[in-house]
Design a protein around this motif. Structure first.
Motif, PDB file in Angstrom:
ATOM      1  N   ARG A  95      44.006  48.006  61.734  1.00 37.45           N
ATOM      2  CA  ARG A  95      43.107  48.304  60.673  1.00 37.45           C
ATOM      3  C   ARG A  95      43.216  49.358  59.904  1.00 37.45           C
ATOM      4  NH1 ARG A  95      38.647  45.301  57.870  1.00 37.45           N
ATOM      5  NH2 ARG A  95      38.406  46.989  56.149  1.00 37.45           N
ATOM      6  N   ALA A  96      43.556  50.673  60.638  1.00 40.29           N
ATOM      7  CA  ALA A  96      43.488  51.909  59.933  1.00 40.29           C
ATOM      8  C   ALA A  96      44.861  51.897  59.080  1.00 40.29           C
ATOM      9  CB  ALA A  96      43.596  52.802  60.927  1.00 40.29           C
ATOM     10  N   LEU A  97      45.888  51.210  59.819  1.00 38.59           N
ATOM     11  CA  LEU A  97      47.215  51.246  59.166  1.00 38.59           C
ATOM     12  C   LEU A  97      47.157  50.106  57.935  1.00 38.59           C
ATOM     13  CD1 LEU A  97      49.322  51.669  62.132  1.00 38.59           C
ATOM     14  CD2 LEU A  97      49.099  53.468  60.488  1.00 38.59           C
ATOM     15  N   LEU A  98      46.587  49.337  57.976  1.00 36.22           N
ATOM     16  CA  LEU A  98      46.704  48.282  56.947  1.00 36.22           C
ATOM     17  C   LEU A  98      45.947  48.814  55.635  1.00 36.22           C
ATOM     18  CD1 LEU A  98      45.759  45.010  58.789  1.00 36.22           C
ATOM     19  CD2 LEU A  98      47.705  45.356  57.237  1.00 36.22           C
ATOM     20  N   ASP A  99      44.799  49.509  56.010  1.00 34.76           N
ATOM     21  CA  ASP A  99      43.987  50.174  55.087  1.00 34.76           C
ATOM     22  C   ASP A  99      44.823  51.258  54.180  1.00 34.76           C
ATOM     23  OD1 ASP A  99      41.514  49.267  54.822  1.00 34.76           O
ATOM     24  OD2 ASP A  99      40.927  50.699  56.733  1.00 34.76           O
ATOM     25  N   GLN A 100      45.890  51.714  54.640  1.00 37.28           N
ATOM     26  CA  GLN A 100      46.922  52.384  53.883  1.00 37.28           C
ATOM     27  C   GLN A 100      47.949  51.685  53.007  1.00 37.28           C
ATOM     28  OE1 GLN A 100      45.926  55.764  53.997  1.00 37.28           O
ATOM     29  NE2 GLN A 100      44.657  54.655  55.510  1.00 37.28           N
ATOM     30  N   VAL A 101      47.263  51.106  52.016  1.00 37.25           N
ATOM     31  CA  VAL A 101      48.128  50.149  51.088  1.00 37.25           C
ATOM     32  C   VAL A 101      49.377  50.611  50.632  1.00 37.25           C
ATOM     33  CG1 VAL A 101      47.978  48.482  49.325  1.00 37.25           C
ATOM     34  CG2 VAL A 101      45.778  48.821  50.662  1.00 37.25           C
ATOM     35  N   GLU A 102      49.380  51.768  50.315  1.00 32.34           N
ATOM     36  CA  GLU A 102      50.747  52.398  49.695  1.00 32.34           C
ATOM     37  C   GLU A 102      51.689  52.376  50.856  1.00 32.34           C
ATOM     38  OE1 GLU A 102      47.993  55.830  50.849  1.00 32.34           O
ATOM     39  OE2 GLU A 102      47.863  53.749  50.235  1.00 32.34           O
ATOM     40  N   HIS A 103      51.473  52.274  52.216  1.00 34.11           N
ATOM     41  CA  HIS A 103      52.384  52.467  53.438  1.00 34.11           C
ATOM     42  C   HIS A 103      52.674  51.026  54.024  1.00 34.11           C
ATOM     43  CE1 HIS A 103      52.467  56.729  53.597  1.00 34.11           C
ATOM     44  NE2 HIS A 103      51.161  56.845  53.092  1.00 34.11           N
ATOM     45  N   TRP A 104      52.455  50.074  53.193  1.00 34.22           N
ATOM     46  CA  TRP A 104      52.521  48.754  53.809  1.00 34.22           C
ATOM     47  C   TRP A 104      53.975  48.311  54.352  1.00 34.22           C
ATOM     48  CZ3 TRP A 104      55.651  44.659  51.813  1.00 34.22           C
ATOM     49  CH2 TRP A 104      56.212  44.922  50.488  1.00 34.22           C
ATOM     50  N   GLN A 105      54.948  48.850  53.819  1.00 34.23           N
ATOM     51  CA  GLN A 105      56.301  48.354  54.194  1.00 34.23           C
ATOM     52  C   GLN A 105      56.645  49.137  55.622  1.00 34.23           C
ATOM     53  OE1 GLN A 105      57.866  49.744  50.451  1.00 34.23           O
ATOM     54  NE2 GLN A 105      59.125  47.957  49.942  1.00 34.23           N
ATOM     55  N   SER A 106      56.043  50.462  55.604  1.00 35.79           N
ATOM     56  CA  SER A 106      56.540  50.928  57.034  1.00 35.79           C
ATOM     57  C   SER A 106      55.545  50.194  58.289  1.00 35.79           C
ATOM     58  CB  SER A 106      56.141  52.450  57.072  1.00 35.79           C
ATOM     59  OG  SER A 106      54.812  52.680  56.841  1.00 35.79           O
ATOM     60  N   PHE A 107      54.192  49.878  57.880  1.00 30.64           N
ATOM     61  CA  PHE A 107      53.582  49.115  58.764  1.00 30.64           C
ATOM     62  C   PHE A 107      54.183  47.548  59.043  1.00 30.64           C
ATOM     63  CE2 PHE A 107      49.686  46.241  60.137  1.00 30.64           C
ATOM     64  CZ  PHE A 107      49.747  46.789  61.565  1.00 30.64           C
TER      65      PHE A 107
ATOM     66  N   LEU B 187      45.688  41.701  64.556  1.00 30.05           N
ATOM     67  CA  LEU B 187      46.352  41.764  63.448  1.00 30.05           C
ATOM     68  C   LEU B 187      45.640  40.798  62.363  1.00 30.05           C
ATOM     69  CD1 LEU B 187      48.342  43.087  61.203  1.00 30.05           C
ATOM     70  CD2 LEU B 187      50.187  41.389  61.897  1.00 30.05           C
ATOM     71  N   GLN B 188      45.406  39.562  62.862  1.00 29.01           N
ATOM     72  CA  GLN B 188      44.886  38.612  61.959  1.00 29.01           C
ATOM     73  C   GLN B 188      43.485  38.635  61.760  1.00 29.01           C
ATOM     74  OE1 GLN B 188      45.725  34.299  63.057  1.00 29.01           O
ATOM     75  NE2 GLN B 188      43.627  33.692  63.085  1.00 29.01           N
ATOM     76  N   ASP B 189      42.816  39.022  62.899  1.00 28.09           N
ATOM     77  CA  ASP B 189      41.205  39.505  62.758  1.00 28.09           C
ATOM     78  C   ASP B 189      41.223  40.381  61.393  1.00 28.09           C
ATOM     79  OD1 ASP B 189      40.504  37.523  64.372  1.00 28.09           O
ATOM     80  OD2 ASP B 189      40.209  39.184  65.931  1.00 28.09           O
ATOM     81  N   ASP B 190      42.052  41.542  61.602  1.00 24.43           N
ATOM     82  CA  ASP B 190      41.879  42.771  60.625  1.00 24.43           C
ATOM     83  C   ASP B 190      42.358  42.041  59.245  1.00 24.43           C
ATOM     84  OD1 ASP B 190      40.954  44.451  62.453  1.00 24.43           O
ATOM     85  OD2 ASP B 190      43.152  45.287  62.949  1.00 24.43           O
ATOM     86  N   ILE B 191      43.254  41.077  59.036  1.00 24.30           N
ATOM     87  CA  ILE B 191      43.620  41.000  57.659  1.00 24.30           C
ATOM     88  C   ILE B 191      42.411  40.143  57.231  1.00 24.30           C
ATOM     89  CG2 ILE B 191      45.061  39.367  56.553  1.00 24.30           C
ATOM     90  CD1 ILE B 191      47.258  40.442  58.304  1.00 24.30           C
ATOM     91  N   LEU B 192      41.947  39.087  58.025  1.00 21.66           N
ATOM     92  CA  LEU B 192      40.865  38.371  57.439  1.00 21.66           C
ATOM     93  C   LEU B 192      39.505  38.851  57.191  1.00 21.66           C
ATOM     94  CD1 LEU B 192      41.738  34.923  59.485  1.00 21.66           C
ATOM     95  CD2 LEU B 192      42.352  35.463  57.373  1.00 21.66           C
ATOM     96  N   SER B 193      39.204  40.172  57.798  1.00 18.92           N
ATOM     97  CA  SER B 193      37.957  40.908  57.556  1.00 18.92           C
ATOM     98  C   SER B 193      38.146  41.594  56.372  1.00 18.92           C
ATOM     99  CB  SER B 193      37.893  41.940  58.970  1.00 18.92           C
ATOM    100  OG  SER B 193      38.685  42.876  58.655  1.00 18.92           O
TER     101      SER B 193
ATOM    102  N   ALA C  91      43.777  38.338  50.026  1.00 21.55           N
ATOM    103  CA  ALA C  91      44.827  37.539  49.546  1.00 21.55           C
ATOM    104  C   ALA C  91      46.131  38.278  49.156  1.00 21.55           C
ATOM    105  CB  ALA C  91      44.455  37.319  47.805  1.00 21.55           C
ATOM    106  N   VAL C  92      46.263  39.624  49.056  1.00 20.48           N
ATOM    107  CA  VAL C  92      47.722  40.454  49.065  1.00 20.48           C
ATOM    108  C   VAL C  92      48.143  40.512  50.366  1.00 20.48           C
ATOM    109  CG1 VAL C  92      48.489  42.646  48.473  1.00 20.48           C
ATOM    110  CG2 VAL C  92      46.742  41.956  47.052  1.00 20.48           C
ATOM    111  N   TYR C  93      47.365  40.653  51.351  1.00 24.26           N
ATOM    112  CA  TYR C  93      47.829  40.740  52.815  1.00 24.26           C
ATOM    113  C   TYR C  93      48.263  39.177  53.317  1.00 24.26           C
ATOM    114  CZ  TYR C  93      47.873  45.725  53.502  1.00 24.26           C
ATOM    115  OH  TYR C  93      47.948  47.065  53.583  1.00 24.26           O
TER     116      TYR C  93
END
Length: 963
Positions: free
Chosen positions: A321-333, A367-373, A380-382
């Motif tokens: 969740r914390a790392l998904l929140d950092q949208v600008e770092h989406w590629q490294s995650f 990961l799924q729970d965090d995306i759907l939350s 939609a982006v994720y």
């Protein structure tokens, strides 16, 4: 902490009298504990040694047992005794002795730095306990002092020995804190103090880990020490340097395991998610392990690949969740997610060639729970990024779920096969969860793959690939409503095209059809596509579980569409039953399936099918009834009775009303005449009685007979009415001859359903009075050998009071004797019997006003009940039963307040009752509390729990922690 006096206890042979806790006697008892072959002597020695450790003399003999001339086992006991005295009896130590105790422990640790490691560890634990008890006031800089003292150059021990001893002490300190018995307010103070003190620890650990001259044993100890400290929720940013050093140490095979443990513990701290910048710095470090991971997989190094996977999963699962929140770092995650995907799909078969992939499954849920939350836009982006990842995951999981070749699988042990089965269940659960993310497209995807596989003429397909795709379908269809899926008709059409050459594939085909049984009920035209497969599989003993359970599901879900196939289903079932292809439990399932099937037919058809189905068994039973009882014909009788029970469990020709959960159980009448089950039961009733007459003293046979009627009663409800008089008569005769619990349970069922019906009340009342009279006689002869009968009897009495209290108005019922027997049952050691007795009293006491004989007996003998309840609370009954006794007290207070207020004061006035540990003030407080609380049952339960702890001398001790 209360000072604990020595308890007198027997010492074993060769040990000293109980209170003579001298060095010599302790050594003798230890010798006995370690070397005496007699287990009883060992147990006595252990008990005596535990008393010795708790005694005041332990302060004296502990130090002497640590002398250099003693063997390590004796020194270890001395160090353990010191730890116990410090950790449990801290309040016994005078304040002015703290410093000398601390100095002595430091001296001993320094001495043992070059001695026995197990003794060194116990001494370190003792000093750690001392430090925790003194921090922060009496020893404000404990950790810094430890570091300083062990770094002193004037020590006789070499620097490596001192360094290892210090690291051992620093390692056990946080561990001792986690398990310490400190009061809560002290615990938070000490935690804060330790958090500050890590400033004295981490620089030392960094220095030792990074300096090239540090030997491997020291570096390993550093990593273990760091691993221990991070569990105190040290801020992740303060751990950065050590985590980086631990990542570097992963390249050293000797340090690999310790490094993994330290990194995983550091990353997994709940508080770590606050330090996003540090987490972002960790991603490149984890991704940097990919070459090492691939090399390990290539070389078959399971330990290394397992360890690296643990690190990747710890970062992803704990902080997605914390790392998904950092949208600008989406590629490294995303790169980290792909690394975890590699771990999920690691080559080889679990658990034989790899044990890593199972670690990753929970990550995909998280990961799924965090995306759907996330809110719609971010979600939609994720979704756009991760839907392809999850489709890839499905492919990977289905590949991992594939069976190995038949030859390879043949070499697997039964344990490996069971682990693989559980692993597949975990994969199935994951696929079902992933459906939420991917929806109907997932089913289409699976269907397309299966279609291509089965229709391709280019290359022969492996049965494993087909089986895995079907397994994916089955996983989703078992729990998700697929009724609206447009691919299921195609799937049903494909199933007959599958070339079934293997038991595992055949099993999965069966289970897939079973999972689609609800869909078949909505699309009955397709039943004929799959039913022949199921009926054919019934003849294969290797497919016993899958084929029978699938037929049962189809018969349950599709019964109204099965009449055209009924004759065929019954014929095939009869054939496999006669050939004894299936084990007992599958035979029972098959009978349940036939019960569902027959329920949808016309009564004449049902009777005709029942006749052909049951006749062979009735003939067999008639033959068995003539034989002299022996073990083999007993098994056959129980089997036949079981088949009838299971058939009657599901053979239900009437339809329940939608709302039949209320107290009045009713069913709509059968429009077609007498109930077929009743017809059959009446026909075989004489035969069952004949069987019973020879087997009355066999609990298993009696239980099997009772089960037929009990299951029939539960299914038929009011339709069973014609059988009530003769069944009551038979039960009465059975129970009068040899009392059995199963007969009482069936009587309870009859009371529950029919006692309120005026037409059935006379036979029910006669049976109730008869079994009560017989059971009261049993009590006079000594009921201790029959706790099951007493348990069932108490449940019957409670049911009678609940459904038809008028049963207690009959003059022939000795209510007083019933009451006294129930009080006696409260004192049984068997918990279920005591619970049932308490249940009886909680039903009886509210009837004091409305049922005159009940009111009379409570007035006369209620005091005996109260005394029994207080004795139980005082310590005679298990603590787990206290809620049940609290229910009785609450009922007494609510319905017999004036009587209880007199009885409780009288009872508690007796000296030493209900426990010698109670003061008159404590007893008085308890009685006042109980008498005041007539509304809140939960409060009474809490009062009783507190009071029972006081009675047992456990109040305020460690024993109450989980209570």
């Amino acid at each position: 902490m209360e000072r604990r006096e020595e308890q007198p206890g027997a010492a074993g042979a060769g040990a000293a009298p109980a209170l003579d806790f001298t060095v010599e006697n302790v050594e003798k008892a230890l010798h006995q504990l370690y070397y005496d072959p007699n287990i009883e002597n060992k147990n006595l020695a252990q008990k005596w040694l535990m008393q010795a450790q708790a005694s005041p003399q332990a302060w004296h003999f502990s130090w002497q047992l640590l002398q250099p001339d003693k063997v390590p086992e004796i020194q270890y006991f001395g160090a353990s005794a010191l730890h116990i005295k410090i950790s449990r009896y801290w309040s016994d130590i005078p304040t002015d002795q703290y410093e000398s105790l601390k100095a002595q422990l430091f001296t001993q640790i320094t001495r043992f730095a070059s001695g026995s490691k197990i003794v060194l560890t116990r001494l370190c634990v003792a000093l750690a306990s001392l430090a925790l008890s003194m921090m922060p006031d009496a020893w404000p800089c404990a950790v810094a002092d430890m570091v300083r003292l062990f770094q002193a150059e004037d020590s006789p021990v070499d620097s490596q020995g001192r360094c290892l001893a210090l690291l051992e002490l620093l390692t056990v300190l946080p561990e001792e804190f986690q398990t310490s018995r400190l009061p809560q307010y002290r615990k938070s103070l000490v935690r804060t103090s330790l958090a500050v003190e890590c400033g004295a620890v981490f620089p030392l650990l960094e220095q030792l880990l990074q300096q090239p001259s540090s030997p491997s044993c020291v570096r390993q100890k550093v990593l273990k020490c760091f691993s221990s400290w991070v569990q105190l929720e040290v801020p992740l940013q303060d751990c950065e340097a050590l985590i980086q050093a631990a990542f570097a140490a992963l390249q050293d095979s000797e340090l690999f395991d310790s490094s993994v443990e330290a990194i995983v513990n550091a990353i997994s701290q709940p508080d770590a998610q606050r330090y996003v910048n540090t987490l972002l710095k960790l991603i490149p470090l984890v991704l940097g392990l990919q070459d090492q991971l691939r090399q390990a997989v290539q070389n078959g190094d399971m330990e290394t690949s397992h360890g690296i996977c643990r690190i990747a999963v710890a970062l992803g699962e704990n902080h997605s969740r914390a790392l998904l929140d950092q949208v600008e770092h989406w590629q490294s995650f995303l790169a980290l997610v792909n690394m975890i995907m590699f771990c999920t799909g690691i080559p080889g078969h679990f658990p034989v060639n790899e044990t890593t992939s199972s670690l990753t499954l929970t990550f995909w849920y998280t990961l799924q729970d965090d995306i759907l939350s996330f809110e719609a836009e971010k979600q939609a982006v994720y979704q756009q990024v991760y839907r392809p990842v999850y489709f890839q995951l499905v492919d990977v999981l289905l590949h991992k779920a594939q069976f190995p070749s038949d030859e390879e699988y043949g070499f697997w042990s039964s344990d490996e096969k069971e682990q693989f089965r559980i692993y597949r269940v975990d994969i199935s659960d994951t696929l079902m969860y992933v459906y939420e993310m991917l929806g109907a497209e997932l089913l289409s995807n699976l269907y397309d793959k299966l279609g291509r596989l089965l229709t391709s003429s280019e290359e022969p397909y492996s049965w494993q690939h087909t089986e895995a795709l079907l397994y994916g379908f089955q996983s989703i269809a078992e729990t998700i409503d697929v009724n609206y899926s447009d691919v299921v008709p195609g799937l049903i059409g494909l199933i007959p095209r599958i070339s079934i050459s293997n038991v595992q594939l055949a099993d999965t085909v069966m289970f897939t059809i079973g999972a689609l049984s609800e869909w078949l009920a909505d699309h009955p035209v397709m039943i004929n596509s799959v039913l022949p497969l199921v009926l054919h599989a019934l003849g294969n003993p290797e497919l016993s579980i899958s084929s029978v359970s699938t037929l049962k599901k189809i018969c349950r879900e599709c019964k109204y569409d099965l009449p055209p196939y009924a004759a065929n289903i019954v014929a095939v079932s009869q054939d496999v039953l006669m050939k004894q292809i299936h084990k007992t439990s599958q035979c029972m399932w098959l009978m349940q399936a036939l019960g569902f099937l027959l329920s949808a037919l016309q009564v004449e058809e049902i009777l005709k099918n029942l006749h052909s189905l049951i006749s062979p068994y009735i003939q067999q039973l008639e033959k068995l009834a003539e034989e002299i009882p022996n073990p083999s014909n007993k098994l056959a009788i129980v089997h036949i009775l079981g088949l009838l029970s299971n058939l009657f469990t599901t053979l239900d020709v009437s339809h329940h009303e939608d709302d039949h959960e209320g107290p009045e159980l009713r069913k709509l009448p059968v429009p077609q005449g007498p109930n077929p089950v009743v017809v059959v039961l009446q026909q075989v009733f004489q035969l069952i009685q004949k069987v019973l007459s020879k087997w009355l003293n066999d609990a298993q046979v009696v239980e099997a007979v009772c089960a037929i009627f009990e299951k029939s009663v539960k299914t038929l409800l009011d339709d069973f009415a014609p059988m009530v008089p003769q069944l009551c008569e038979m039960l009465g005769r059975m129970y009068s001859t040899i009392p059995q619990a199963s007969a009482l349970d069936l009587t309870r069922q009859l009371v529950h359903i029919f006692a309120h019906e005026p037409a059935h009340f006379p036979p029910i009342e006669a049976l109730f009075l008869l079994v009560t009279s017989v059971t009261l006689t049993l009590f006079q002869q000594g009921p201790r050998d029959h706790p099951d009968i007493v348990d069932s009897f108490m449940q019957l009495l409670a049911q009678a009071l609940k459904r038809k209290p008028d049963l207690f108005l009959c003059e022939r019922l000795d209510v007083k004797a019933v009451f006294q027997c129930a009080v006696l049952a409260l004192k049984f050691p068997e918990a279920p019997t005591v619970k049932a007795s308490c249940g009886f009293f909680t039903e009886l006491l509210p009837r004091c006003g409305e049922v005159e004989p009940v009111g009379k007996v409570v007035q006369e003998d209620g005091r005996i009940l109260l005394v029994a309840v207080l004795e139980a609370i005082g310590g005679q009954a298990s603590r787990s039963l206290m809620d049940c006794f609290a229910d009785i007290l609450f009922a007494l207070n609510k319905h017999c307040f004036s009587l209880l207020s007199v009885w409780i004061k009288e009872a508690l006035q007796a000296p030493g009752f209900p426990s010698a540990r109670l003061s008159p003030e404590q007893k008085d407080t308890f009685s006042q509390q109980i008498l005041r609380e007539r509304v809140n049952k939960r409060r009474v339960k809490e009062m009783v729990k507190e009071f029972t702890l006081l009675c047992r001398g456990l109040h305020g001790t460690d024993y109450t922690a989980d209570y």
